[in-house]
Scaffold this active site. Structure first.
Site, PDB file in Angstrom:
ATOM      1  N   ILE A 169      68.235  16.372  48.896  1.00 22.16           N
ATOM      2  CA  ILE A 169      68.221  17.329  50.001  1.00 22.16           C
ATOM      3  C   ILE A 169      66.977  18.202  49.868  1.00 22.16           C
ATOM      4  CG2 ILE A 169      69.461  19.215  51.150  1.00 22.16           C
ATOM      5  CD1 ILE A 169      72.044  18.103  49.956  1.00 22.16           C
ATOM      6  N   GLU A 211      71.737  18.304  43.959  1.00 21.56           N
ATOM      7  CA  GLU A 211      71.630  17.983  45.383  1.00 21.56           C
ATOM      8  C   GLU A 211      71.171  16.549  45.620  1.00 21.56           C
ATOM      9  OE1 GLU A 211      67.589  19.903  44.325  1.00 21.56           O
ATOM     10  OE2 GLU A 211      69.670  19.938  43.654  1.00 21.56           O
TER      11      GLU A 211
END
Length: 292
Positions: A169, A211
């Protein structure tokens, strides 16, 4: 302390039971030493089994059935032992040897059944916890590594190749700082669901770290890996994560690699990481297919 208390209680019961029989019943004139020895050994075994059942007290549901059951079996066996010494009425012997023993075995069987069922359920839950990430409900890194290792071992016997997608991300740290960690968790869960929607049932998605997510695409090649990665990237651009009154938009960078030339699992992931690194350096929100 509890074990000592239980032991003293059983000692008291045994002495009282022997004293009661000695007071009520006469001693037999012919003692079968073989049967006496056999029943005594069984009684002693059951006696110490009862004492050690205190170790199961953490599971009160099972403990009460096992203790009750083994206590009844102990009474039946101990009565049978004393029957070799004292002349007991046949009704007493039949009651303790048959009815009480049968009842004891039923309780023990049920207790063991409950124990096995509980342990089985507990094992299943532990297995699920070790395989699935608690936050995102996708597979864990450890499970993915094991699966990838197995997949590589079987590669020489299976037709078709496979690909790895490593997804990160973009600017995730800013989301945590700007909104909160709770908002970051909401983003992770939403993206995990989107990733599961973008892949086939034969593919595997796992949370790699923080992430980052990783996907194993079965029966894939460079073209398929590129197409799936682009579909994920574009779908993520359209993803809107609502947190309180805010709408959070995210993008992802993806590194992709396809298996070839008997690579090791660690090397394969390294190539995917290099692809991800190049996607990030090129400006993020990109897919880079790494070709070893």
């Amino acid at each position: 302390m509890t074990k000592k208390s239980t032991l003293n209680s059983l000692y008291s019961f045994v002495l009282a039971y022997i004293s009661l029989q000695a007071w009520i019943f006469p001693i037999t004139t012919q003692i079968d030493l073989y049967n006496l020895f056999f029943h005594t050994i069984v009684s002693i075994t059951l006696f110490f089994l009862l004492v050690n059942l205190n170790n199961v007290k953490y599971n009160l549901d099972v403990h009460k059935f096992l203790v009750s059951g083994f206590f009844f079996i102990f009474i039946a066996t101990f009565t049978n032992t004393l029957n070799e010494i004292f002349i007991q009425p046949w009704l007493l012997a039949v009651f303790f040897k048959d009815i009480v023993q049968l009842f004891g075995f039923m309780l023990v069987s049920y207790g063991i059944h409950r124990w096995i069922t509980q342990n089985s359920n507990h094992s299943i839950k532990l297995k699920q916890l070790s395989e699935k990430d608690e936050l995102t409900d996708v597979y864990t890194r450890r499970y993915f590594n094991d699966l990838l290792s197995d997949r590589l071992l079987m590669q020489h016997t299976k037709k078709g190749s496979f690909s790895i997608l490593l997804i990160n991300i973009d600017n995730f740290k800013n989301i945590n700082e700007l909104y909160s960690q709770v908002a970051g968790d909401a983003v992770l869960k939403r993206l995990a669901n989107k990733l599961k929607d973008c892949i086939r049932k034969t593919d595997i998605v796992a949370r790699w770290e923080g992430e980052e997510f990783i996907i194993l695409l079965n029966n894939s090649n460079d073209e398929i890996a590129q197409q799936v990665a682009e579909m994920i990237r574009k779908s993520t651009e359209l993803l809107c994560v609502q947190y309180e009154d805010e709408i959070i938009n995210i993008t992802v960078s993806i590194g992709a690699v396809t298996y070839r030339n008997e690579l090791k699992s660690s090397k394969l992931v390294d190539y995917a990481e290099q692809g991800l690194f190049q996607a990030k350096n090129a400006g993020k929100n990109r897919v880079h297919l790494y070709e070893p």
